[in-house]
Design a protein around this motif. Structure first.
Motif, mmCIF file in Angstrom:
data_model
loop_
_atom_site.group_PDB
_atom_site.id
_atom_site.type_symbol
_atom_site.label_atom_id
_atom_site.label_comp_id
_atom_site.label_asym_id
_atom_site.label_seq_id
_atom_site.Cartn_x
_atom_site.Cartn_y
_atom_site.Cartn_z
ATOM 1 N N LEU A 1 42.746 31.433 38.400
ATOM 2 C CA LEU A 1 41.998 32.658 38.666
ATOM 3 C C LEU A 1 41.423 32.671 40.080
ATOM 4 O O LEU A 1 40.984 31.639 40.598
ATOM 5 C CB LEU A 1 40.865 32.803 37.644
ATOM 6 C CG LEU A 1 41.299 32.826 36.179
ATOM 7 C CD1 LEU A 1 40.085 32.996 35.266
ATOM 8 C CD2 LEU A 1 42.329 33.911 35.912
ATOM 9 N N GLU A 2 41.428 33.865 40.664
ATOM 10 C CA GLU A 2 40.855 34.087 42.000
ATOM 11 C C GLU A 2 40.143 35.431 41.943
ATOM 12 O O GLU A 2 40.750 36.467 42.200
ATOM 13 C CB GLU A 2 41.960 34.084 43.058
ATOM 14 C CG GLU A 2 42.600 32.717 43.210
ATOM 15 C CD GLU A 2 43.936 32.726 43.912
ATOM 16 O OE1 GLU A 2 44.229 31.756 44.606
ATOM 17 O OE2 GLU A 2 44.704 33.697 43.754
ATOM 18 N N THR A 3 38.881 35.410 41.555
ATOM 19 C CA THR A 3 38.183 36.659 41.249
ATOM 20 C C THR A 3 37.109 37.012 42.281
ATOM 21 O O THR A 3 36.485 38.063 42.178
ATOM 22 C CB THR A 3 37.538 36.565 39.857
ATOM 23 O OG1 THR A 3 36.771 35.366 39.787
ATOM 24 C CG2 THR A 3 38.591 36.535 38.764
ATOM 25 N N ASP A 4 36.893 36.137 43.256
ATOM 26 C CA ASP A 4 35.881 36.399 44.286
ATOM 27 C C ASP A 4 36.620 36.799 45.572
ATOM 28 O O ASP A 4 37.219 35.968 46.248
ATOM 29 C CB ASP A 4 35.049 35.127 44.485
ATOM 30 C CG ASP A 4 34.031 35.257 45.612
ATOM 31 O OD1 ASP A 4 34.171 36.179 46.451
ATOM 32 O OD2 ASP A 4 33.116 34.425 45.671
ATOM 33 N N GLU B 1 45.072 36.522 44.106
ATOM 34 C CA GLU B 1 44.496 37.425 43.100
ATOM 35 C C GLU B 1 45.470 37.802 41.993
ATOM 36 O O GLU B 1 45.268 38.798 41.302
ATOM 37 C CB GLU B 1 43.950 38.708 43.760
ATOM 38 C CG GLU B 1 42.839 38.436 44.741
ATOM 39 C CD GLU B 1 42.321 39.694 45.431
ATOM 40 O OE1 GLU B 1 43.133 40.585 45.727
ATOM 41 O OE2 GLU B 1 41.109 39.764 45.662
ATOM 42 N N ASN C 1 45.904 36.042 39.381
ATOM 43 C CA ASN C 1 45.156 35.723 38.152
ATOM 44 C C ASN C 1 46.083 35.494 36.971
ATOM 45 O O ASN C 1 45.941 36.090 35.907
ATOM 46 C CB ASN C 1 44.122 36.814 37.866
ATOM 47 C CG ASN C 1 43.063 36.846 38.950
ATOM 48 O OD1 ASN C 1 42.729 35.808 39.525
ATOM 49 N ND2 ASN C 1 42.555 38.019 39.261
#
Ligand SMILES: Cc1cc2nc3c(=O)[nH]c(=O)nc-3n(C[C@H](O)[C@H](O)[C@H](O)COP(=O)(O)O)c2cc1C
Length: 357
Positions: A235-238, A228, A230
């Motif tokens: 990106l790691e948004t979930d 996360e 980012n």
């Protein structure tokens, strides 16, 4: 103060739990050979519980910055041997951070070597190269047949690091570089066994960790992750996907009993980091990232309240070669100068004073 108590990491006994963060300083010239200035920089910081070197490239294609040191050529290894000898002579310990930049580079930095990544997706923005600023190129997607060769580059670089006198290696799977690019669903859109599901995206990092651990011994291997974060378009948004991906990674490597897991995350007390820590089982090093510079109070609390086994410290270690003493005795600190982080020469590198006795 538990921060100043010993800690065992694999085969290494640390006298304190203040770990010098990997810090890219770009002072190793075109050939990527650490010279006398780099030796002096690390030598000055030998009282840190453990030094993790700046990110070093395992192959020319993996070079991310001008002036970055490598773990490839004989001259680079000889340069590192001088660094590790100096640190050991001062009573210190040092790991090499092995870093393949993946798509976060340019052919004007790699010396013409092709820029590669998990998928043919470019980062927005520009990168500093030997020829000035250039837009990030679209990386060529690595073929399934090429992946074992990249694993071998990590293995060879790690062997080289041990030969050059390092006490171990930290595999850089953080901050948007190649290994992190495989983990993130934004940078990894492969449709083969190394993409897609969380297990697919975690696979390449697991393969690298297992191969390096088999080659040099798990007790000499650390892994750095930054879920996360980012950064650099990885990106790691979930949140669910993040937990699944990093959960599989950590669960799979936990039985290897690596020296440590190093986690960069803005919320170290949150459930993600503490869950990963529990699942890893071994020593976990914490850094809360670039947002706010690490403070003595934060470091003391993270270890005292058992949220971390050790704390990774970046900018305060740049500016204070004797950081452990200053924190232990609660003495005033030098301020880091960001203008000299990536500059040339001794200024802001080896000229931060230690306190007189
Ligand atoms: C100048 C500079 C260079 C860095 N280079 C690296 C690097 O090579 N590898 C890495 O994993 N992190 C790198 N980082 C991130 C640091 O390891 C650390 O996470 C960050 O500085 C936040 O910690 P701090 O608040 O204690 O400085 C770098 C940070 C800075 C400021």
């Amino acid at each position: 103060m538990k921060l100043f108590s010993p800690l065992t990491l694999g085969e290494l006994e640390l006298p304190n739990r203040v770990v010098m963060a990997p810090l890219t300083r770009m002072r190793s010239g075109r050939e990527g050979v650490p010279g006398p200035l780099v030796v002096e920089h690390y030598r000055q910081r030998a009282s840190l519980g453990l030094i993790v070197s700046e990110g070093t490239y395992p192959s020319h294609a993996g070079q991310g910055f001008p002036g970055q040191p490598g773990l490839v050529t004989e001259a680079q290894l000889a340069g590192w041997k001088n660094v590790t000898t100096a640190v050991h002579d001062e009573g210190g310990r040092i790991f090499a951070q092995v870093m393949h930049a993946g798509r976060v580079t340019h052919e004007a930095t790699t010396g013409g070597f092709e820029v590669v990544g998990p998928s043919a997706i470019a980062i927005e923005g520009q990168t500093h190269t030997y020829d000035g600023k250039e837009p990030y190129p679209v990386p060529r997607e690595l073929t399934p047949e090429e992946l074992p060769a990249i694993v071998q580059e990590f293995v060879q670089a790690s062997r080289n690091a041990i030969e050059a006198g390092f006490d171990g290696v930290e595999l850089h799977a953080a901050n948007g570089y190649l290994l992190h690019e495989f983990l993130s669903p934004a940078s990894n859109q492969r449709t083969d066994s190394h993409g897609g599901s969380p297990a697919g995206r975690a696979r390449f990092v697991i393969e690298v960790v297992e191969a390096v651990a088999a080659a040099i011994g798990a007790g000499r291997v650390g892994l750095r992750i930054s879920p996360e974060h980012n950064i650099q378009d990885a990106l790691e948004t979930d949140a669910q996907d993040v937990l699944a991906t990093y959960g599989i990674l950590v669960d799979t490597i936990a039985p290897l009993q690596l020296a440590y897991l190093s986690i960069l995350h803005r919320d170290p007390l949150g459930t993600l980091v503490q869950d990963l820590r529990n699942r890893f089982g071994g020593p976990v090093l914490i850094n809360s990232g670039f947002g706010v510079i690490t403070t003595r109070e934060e470091a003391l609390a993270l270890v005292a309240e058992d949220h971390a086994d050790a704390v990774v410290v970046g900018r305060p270690a740049i500016a204070n070669p004797d950081l452990v003493r200053r924190w232990y005795e609660d003495l005033p600190l030098n301020e880091p100068n960001p203008l000299t982080f990536y500059a040339d020469g001794a200024e802001g590198y080896t000229d931060y004073p230690a306190l007189a006795n």
